[in-house]
Design a protein around this motif. Sequence first.
Motif, PDB file in Angstrom:
ATOM      1  N   LEU A 135      15.687  -8.320  -5.257  1.00 43.58           N
ATOM      2  CA  LEU A 135      15.265  -7.640  -4.037  1.00 43.58           C
ATOM      3  C   LEU A 135      15.441  -8.556  -2.830  1.00 43.58           C
ATOM      4  CD1 LEU A 135      11.890  -6.154  -5.387  1.00 43.58           C
ATOM      5  CD2 LEU A 135      14.070  -4.941  -5.148  1.00 43.58           C
ATOM      6  N   GLU A 136      15.326  -7.974  -1.650  1.00 43.72           N
ATOM      7  CA  GLU A 136      15.305  -8.777  -0.421  1.00 43.72           C
ATOM      8  C   GLU A 136      14.280  -8.191   0.526  1.00 43.72           C
ATOM      9  OE1 GLU A 136      18.899  -6.715   2.183  1.00 43.72           O
ATOM     10  OE2 GLU A 136      19.212  -8.681   1.271  1.00 43.72           O
ATOM     11  N   LEU A 137      13.912  -8.976   1.528  1.00 43.30           N
ATOM     12  CA  LEU A 137      12.918  -8.515   2.487  1.00 43.30           C
ATOM     13  C   LEU A 137      13.420  -7.324   3.285  1.00 43.30           C
ATOM     14  CD1 LEU A 137      11.559 -11.885   3.971  1.00 43.30           C
ATOM     15  CD2 LEU A 137      10.278 -10.247   2.585  1.00 43.30           C
ATOM     16  N   VAL A 138      12.512  -6.442   3.658  1.00 45.18           N
ATOM     17  CA  VAL A 138      12.838  -5.358   4.583  1.00 45.18           C
ATOM     18  C   VAL A 138      13.429  -5.954   5.862  1.00 45.18           C
ATOM     19  CG1 VAL A 138      11.787  -3.656   6.115  1.00 45.18           C
ATOM     20  CG2 VAL A 138      11.175  -3.695   3.696  1.00 45.18           C
ATOM     21  N   LEU A 139      14.512  -5.408   6.332  1.00 39.28           N
ATOM     22  CA  LEU A 139      15.242  -5.886   7.518  1.00 39.28           C
ATOM     23  C   LEU A 139      15.877  -7.251   7.293  1.00 39.28           C
ATOM     24  CD1 LEU A 139      12.802  -4.702  10.337  1.00 39.28           C
ATOM     25  CD2 LEU A 139      14.804  -3.522   9.415  1.00 39.28           C
ATOM     26  N   GLY A 140      15.822  -7.764   6.064  1.00 40.28           N
ATOM     27  CA  GLY A 140      16.559  -8.972   5.693  1.00 40.28           C
ATOM     28  C   GLY A 140      15.991 -10.287   6.164  1.00 40.28           C
ATOM     29  N   LYS A 141      14.790 -10.281   6.756  1.00 41.82           N
ATOM     30  CA  LYS A 141      14.245 -11.542   7.279  1.00 41.82           C
ATOM     31  C   LYS A 141      12.730 -11.457   7.400  1.00 41.82           C
ATOM     32  CE  LYS A 141      14.607 -10.105  12.111  1.00 41.82           C
ATOM     33  NZ  LYS A 141      15.119 -10.438  13.462  1.00 41.82           N
ATOM     34  N   PRO A 142      12.059 -12.613   7.401  1.00 48.10           N
ATOM     35  CA  PRO A 142      10.616 -12.623   7.675  1.00 48.10           C
ATOM     36  C   PRO A 142      10.375 -12.437   9.169  1.00 48.10           C
ATOM     37  CG  PRO A 142      11.410 -14.858   7.342  1.00 48.10           C
ATOM     38  CD  PRO A 142      12.572 -13.949   7.057  1.00 48.10           C
ATOM     39  N   HIS A 143       9.173 -12.031   9.517  1.00 52.64           N
ATOM     40  CA  HIS A 143       8.813 -11.814  10.918  1.00 52.64           C
ATOM     41  C   HIS A 143       7.794 -12.879  11.317  1.00 52.64           C
ATOM     42  CE1 HIS A 143      10.836  -7.883  10.858  1.00 52.64           C
ATOM     43  NE2 HIS A 143      10.381  -7.835   9.608  1.00 52.64           N
ATOM     44  N   PHE A 144       8.257 -13.874  12.083  1.00 52.21           N
ATOM     45  CA  PHE A 144       7.396 -14.970  12.531  1.00 52.21           C
ATOM     46  C   PHE A 144       6.720 -14.606  13.849  1.00 52.21           C
ATOM     47  CE2 PHE A 144      10.638 -17.193   9.949  1.00 52.21           C
ATOM     48  CZ  PHE A 144       9.797 -17.847   9.052  1.00 52.21           C
ATOM     49  N   GLY A 145       5.473 -15.037  14.011  1.00 48.15           N
ATOM     50  CA  GLY A 145       4.745 -14.760  15.246  1.00 48.15           C
ATOM     51  C   GLY A 145       3.517 -15.632  15.371  1.00 48.15           C
ATOM     52  N   ASP A 146       2.348 -15.014  15.541  1.00 52.26           N
ATOM     53  CA  ASP A 146       1.086 -15.747  15.688  1.00 52.26           C
ATOM     54  C   ASP A 146       0.190 -15.496  14.478  1.00 52.26           C
ATOM     55  OD1 ASP A 146       1.839 -16.500  18.339  1.00 52.26           O
ATOM     56  OD2 ASP A 146       1.181 -14.517  19.040  1.00 52.26           O
ATOM     57  N   TRP A 147      -0.799 -16.388  14.306  1.00 51.16           N
ATOM     58  CA  TRP A 147      -1.797 -16.179  13.252  1.00 51.16           C
ATOM     59  C   TRP A 147      -2.899 -15.273  13.808  1.00 51.16           C
ATOM     60  CZ3 TRP A 147       0.116 -17.683   8.856  1.00 51.16           C
ATOM     61  CH2 TRP A 147       0.840 -18.868   8.717  1.00 51.16           C
ATOM     62  N   SER A 148      -2.592 -14.049  14.136  1.00 56.41           N
ATOM     63  CA  SER A 148      -3.579 -13.209  14.818  1.00 56.41           C
ATOM     64  C   SER A 148      -3.473 -11.752  14.388  1.00 56.41           C
ATOM     65  CB  SER A 148      -3.382 -13.295  16.339  1.00 56.41           C
ATOM     66  OG  SER A 148      -2.159 -12.691  16.716  1.00 56.41           O
ATOM     67  N   GLU A 149      -4.572 -11.023  14.574  1.00 58.06           N
ATOM     68  CA  GLU A 149      -4.576  -9.589  14.309  1.00 58.06           C
ATOM     69  C   GLU A 149      -3.627  -8.864  15.259  1.00 58.06           C
ATOM     70  OE1 GLU A 149      -8.630  -7.837  13.534  1.00 58.06           O
ATOM     71  OE2 GLU A 149      -9.228  -9.880  14.067  1.00 58.06           O
ATOM     72  N   ALA A 150      -3.584  -9.330  16.515  1.00 59.61           N
ATOM     73  CA  ALA A 150      -2.707  -8.689  17.503  1.00 59.61           C
ATOM     74  C   ALA A 150      -1.249  -8.734  17.049  1.00 59.61           C
ATOM     75  CB  ALA A 150      -2.866  -9.368  18.862  1.00 59.61           C
ATOM     76  N   TRP A 151      -0.825  -9.886  16.511  1.00 66.14           N
ATOM     77  CA  TRP A 151       0.537  -9.991  16.012  1.00 66.14           C
ATOM     78  C   TRP A 151       0.736  -9.078  14.799  1.00 66.14           C
ATOM     79  CZ3 TRP A 151       5.349 -10.242  16.330  1.00 66.14           C
ATOM     80  CH2 TRP A 151       6.180 -10.614  15.270  1.00 66.14           C
ATOM     81  N   GLY A 152      -0.262  -8.965  13.953  1.00 68.75           N
ATOM     82  CA  GLY A 152      -0.170  -8.063  12.813  1.00 68.75           C
ATOM     83  C   GLY A 152       0.047  -6.628  13.263  1.00 68.75           C
TER      84      GLY A 152
END
Length: 340
Positions: free
Chosen positions: A218-235
Amino acid sequence: MAESGRATTRTRATLTDVAALADVSVGTASRALSGSGRMRPETRQRVLDAAQTLGFRPNQQAQSLHTGRSWTVGLMTTDGIGRFSTPVLLGAEDALGAGKISVLLCDTRGDLIREQHHLRNLMDRRVDGIIVTGRRTDPRPPLTGVHDDVPVVYALSPSTDPGDISVVSDDHQGCGLAIDHLISTGRTRIAHVTGPAHHAAASDRARFTQEFLAEAGLELVLGKPHFGDWSEAWGRRSAQAVLRAAPDTDAFFCGNDQIARGVTDTLRESGVAVPDDIAVVGYDNWDTMALAARPPLTTIDVDLSEIGRIAALRLLDAIDDKPSPGVHSVPCRLVVRDSA
């Protein structure tokens, strides 16, 4: 008869008193109370019982002069909030408390000048050893200015020197637990949403996630991880973006519980059933987030208290001239709740 009114002074029990009550020599009593020397278990217990009966408390200062140890350990942390360092500290105290060793807590706030100030104070107090911890899993430089005979153990945040003793969470194994669980429940379209790419916790967990998916074909959806913040807002933002671009996503594996809670908020507000339509797995098992999420989060517990306990045990070994240099990994646990 009238009482004199004068307070009765109770004489403090001495080691000689303990030895006499236990019917052993003073030297045997001393060794029994310090846990040193070989003797029959019943003899040691007899001395301990005598000490308890008499209310005997060893003279710590005299013990220090006799053994060359202060029976204190320094714990230095960069985590002023205590989110990560408090469980590590409690785990370390559990292990050290059994040996009646005191812990001196120093908060460096991530400041090198403050770190050196605390280190000088610990050296002046002649601590037997030091545990260093922080709020991130990024490797950190070794302490400078530590006397050669004072061992140091790094907990959660490993030392960059492979010759040092470090105790860390096994993120590789933790990610494997999460992916195995999702795949076992029939999920194949998995998105990974995590923190800043320059943080070791985010980059490592993303890499491990992709490795385990690749092993399953398998591979990740959209082919990549989604990097951002350690926050609920980013989630919340990342969940919205993933759902727009890949509406057939059936699972989110998140880099921490705050992100996961933000993802579940967005899914619920979008009318998506969790976990029936989309499963969500978090990381850290932070009760404040995991239990308050709707639904409560399935997550990976990094076992911070166990990291602290193992770090303390490795430090005690090093104090006894039995160091174990290198990185020691503590297994994670999968905590299954209602989100996956």
